[in-house]
Write an enzyme that holds these catalytic residues in place. Structure first.
Site, PDB file in Angstrom:
ATOM      1  N   CYS A 152      23.893  22.264  25.003  1.00  0.00           N
ATOM      2  CA  CYS A 152      24.547  23.361  24.273  1.00  0.00           C
ATOM      3  C   CYS A 152      23.974  23.494  22.864  1.00  0.00           C
ATOM      4  O   CYS A 152      23.586  24.595  22.444  1.00  0.00           O
ATOM      5  CB  CYS A 152      26.054  23.148  24.242  1.00  0.00           C
TER       6      CYS A 152
HETATM    7  N1  NAP Z   1      31.165  20.680  27.490  1.00  0.00           N
HETATM    8  C1  NAP Z   1      30.073  21.347  27.102  1.00  0.00           C
HETATM    9  O1  NAP Z   1      30.107  22.172  26.160  1.00  0.00           O
HETATM   10  C2  NAP Z   1      28.765  21.122  27.795  1.00  0.00           C
HETATM   11  C3  NAP Z   1      27.698  21.999  27.519  1.00  0.00           C
HETATM   12  C4  NAP Z   1      26.456  21.794  28.145  1.00  0.00           C
HETATM   13  C5  NAP Z   1      26.317  20.744  29.020  1.00  0.00           C
HETATM   14  N2  NAP Z   1      27.370  19.883  29.262  1.00  0.00           N
HETATM   15  C6  NAP Z   1      27.140  18.806  30.210  1.00  0.00           C
HETATM   16  O2  NAP Z   1      27.773  19.180  31.433  1.00  0.00           O
HETATM   17  C7  NAP Z   1      28.265  18.013  32.112  1.00  0.00           C
HETATM   18  C8  NAP Z   1      29.750  18.197  32.315  1.00  0.00           C
HETATM   19  O3  NAP Z   1      30.356  18.305  31.037  1.00  0.00           O
HETATM   20  P1  NAP Z   1      31.857  18.746  30.818  1.00  0.00           P
HETATM   21  O4  NAP Z   1      32.009  18.890  29.362  1.00  0.00           O
HETATM   22  O5  NAP Z   1      32.214  19.872  31.711  1.00  0.00           O
HETATM   23  O6  NAP Z   1      32.579  17.399  31.294  1.00  0.00           O
HETATM   24  P2  NAP Z   1      34.044  17.141  31.843  1.00  0.00           P
HETATM   25  O7  NAP Z   1      34.967  18.215  31.359  1.00  0.00           O
HETATM   26  O8  NAP Z   1      34.357  15.735  31.511  1.00  0.00           O
HETATM   27  O9  NAP Z   1      33.882  17.277  33.422  1.00  0.00           O
HETATM   28  C9  NAP Z   1      33.098  16.375  34.178  1.00  0.00           C
HETATM   29  C10 NAP Z   1      33.307  16.659  35.639  1.00  0.00           C
HETATM   30  O10 NAP Z   1      32.525  15.736  36.388  1.00  0.00           O
HETATM   31  C11 NAP Z   1      33.329  15.203  37.441  1.00  0.00           C
HETATM   32  N3  NAP Z   1      32.827  13.879  37.800  1.00  0.00           N
HETATM   33  C12 NAP Z   1      32.868  12.739  37.045  1.00  0.00           C
HETATM   34  N4  NAP Z   1      32.297  11.709  37.722  1.00  0.00           N
HETATM   35  C13 NAP Z   1      31.910  12.207  38.933  1.00  0.00           C
HETATM   36  C14 NAP Z   1      31.258  11.657  40.081  1.00  0.00           C
HETATM   37  N5  NAP Z   1      30.920  10.357  40.125  1.00  0.00           N
HETATM   38  N6  NAP Z   1      31.010  12.459  41.138  1.00  0.00           N
HETATM   39  C15 NAP Z   1      31.370  13.772  41.111  1.00  0.00           C
HETATM   40  N7  NAP Z   1      31.993  14.353  40.065  1.00  0.00           N
HETATM   41  C16 NAP Z   1      32.240  13.586  38.985  1.00  0.00           C
HETATM   42  C17 NAP Z   1      34.734  15.174  36.858  1.00  0.00           C
HETATM   43  O11 NAP Z   1      35.665  15.109  37.914  1.00  0.00           O
HETATM   44  P3  NAP Z   1      37.274  15.062  37.685  1.00  0.00           P
HETATM   45  O12 NAP Z   1      37.640  16.470  37.319  1.00  0.00           O
HETATM   46  O13 NAP Z   1      37.798  14.636  38.997  1.00  0.00           O
HETATM   47  O14 NAP Z   1      37.478  14.079  36.574  1.00  0.00           O
HETATM   48  C18 NAP Z   1      34.757  16.492  36.088  1.00  0.00           C
HETATM   49  O15 NAP Z   1      35.100  17.566  36.972  1.00  0.00           O
HETATM   50  C19 NAP Z   1      27.938  16.825  31.195  1.00  0.00           C
HETATM   51  O16 NAP Z   1      26.758  16.223  31.641  1.00  0.00           O
HETATM   52  C20 NAP Z   1      27.742  17.477  29.829  1.00  0.00           C
HETATM   53  O17 NAP Z   1      26.863  16.740  29.007  1.00  0.00           O
HETATM   54  C21 NAP Z   1      28.584  20.077  28.695  1.00  0.00           C
END
Ligand code: NAP
Length: 339
Positions: A152
């Protein structure tokens, strides 16, 4: 209809991917997955605001259940280590992968232990992964098997800095400060991310040590040791990133020359809006939209300027850019399914 499954569908980024794909005219959501030990959720509970639309339940992830959904592509909105392990197996099963994590963004596998804390399990795929800053991908997305969606912070910084590269003074630093809403950290229950710790506060963190720094340097073509400084800040709002980039030019430039450069870079690119000289973007212009806004203020003498770039971290910084990339991979119009 192209069948697409989403892993991490209940996370902040994944839920935005689902929201976009649920209304996408060319995509059928084939499966939605949460963490293996998770509870799952009905589609209507994941997005009560999408009343009238239906979609698959979010179920705990297993490789077998994902394969059973027979997707042509999977969007992984999962932690870095999870994507790094999972993507190679999906590719081997013939499924294209758009990875929203950082697992395939860096080309040099040797950087993963120090910046991400793990040895990369599939270093051979790093060269193949297309770094999906959509506007700068040329024709590399069409038919790609693996797309590494940019971070991001890097999305906001690179969209402003890329057009400037030929103009920058080689011996002067590039200084970046970025402020992100708290959703940038994903769903967390740690004290540091609680309301009482964040409300009314504003702080810098991870100066010089954030894992998005090597990603930006790679994509700006800056060698290790370059005078590039990145200082992220935590802003007590839910979403949005505002980046401020301080640059120096080799020769004096004018507003007209800068405007021409940006018009050429982003002509026909509906998700990047370039402001007139001196009009700097604000978060409220972009939050809830798939667009980046870029503007600048040239400083007296024309040798230095401040560029400002604003995006919604969960959309252009994650989900909507993933959908742009998905569209391009499958030869659909880049704007399909995006507001
Ligand atoms: N947040 C941002 O602004 C943003 C921007 C760009 C990129 N990212 C990247 O996108 C990814 C997700 O970020 P997020 O912020 O959306 O994180 P998040 O809100 O913590 O969501 C993570 C998701 O991954 C799932 N998960 C965790 N362990 C898993 C596994 N072993 N197998 C399958 N699913 C699993 C979780 O499941 P549960 O729902 O069951 O816990 C949750 O749905 C990260 O790598 C982050 O660096 C985030």
């Amino acid at each position: 209809m192209i069948r697409v499954s989403v892993v991490g569908a209940a996370g902040y980024s994944g839920a935005e991917v689902v929201r976009l794909l649920a209304r996408h005219p060319g995509i059928a959501l084939s499966g939605l997955f949460g963490s293996p030990g998770g509870k799952g959720a009905a589609f209507a509970d994941l997005h009560p605001d999408l009343a009238g639309l239906s979609g698959p339940e979010v179920v705990p992830f297993s490789e077998e259940s994902l394969l059973e959904t027979q997707p042509e592509a999977a969007i992984l909105a999962t932690p870095n280590e999870v994507s790094a392990e999972l993507a190679p197996r999906l590719l081997a099963a013939g499924i294209r992968v758009i990875d929203v994590s950082g697992a395939f963004r860096l080309k040099d596998a040797a950087l993963y232990p120090s910046w991400y804390g793990f040895e990369h399990p599939a270093p051979g795929l790093l060269a193949e992964a297309v770094y999906g800053l959509t506007e700068w991908c040329g024709d590399r997305l069409e038919g790609a098997r693996l797309v590494a969606n940019p971070g991001c912070y890097p999305t906001s910084v690179l969209l402003a800095a890329r057009p400037l590269l030929p103009l920058l003074a080689a011996d002067q630093p590039v200084l970046v400060t970025s402020a992100s809403g708290v959703s940038g950290a994903g769903k967390r229950s740690e004290l540091a991310f609680s309301f009482c710790e964040l409300a009314g506060n504003f702080k810098a963190y991870s100066a010089g040590t954030h894992r998005h720094e090597p990603e930006m340097m790679q994509e700006l073509g800056l060698p290790a040791g370059s005078a590039f400084t990145f200082v992220p800040h935590l802003l007590p709002v839910v979403r949005g990133i505002l980046s401020t980039i301080h640059v120096s030019f080799e020769e004096p430039v004018t507003d007209v020359a800068l405007a021409e450069r940006f018009v050429v870079a982003y002509a026909g690119r509906p998700f990047v809006r370039v402001h007139p000289a001196g009009r700097l973007p604000e978060l409220k212009e972009v939050v809830g939209t798939p667009r980046a806004h870029v503007g600048w203020q040239l400083l007296p003498g024309g040798r230095r300027a401040v560029f400002v770039s604003a995006i919604d971290n969960l959309l252009k910084g994650a989900a909507s850019q993933a959908v742009q990339n998905l569209n391009r991979v499958f030869g659909l119009p880049e704007t399909e399914g995006l507001p």
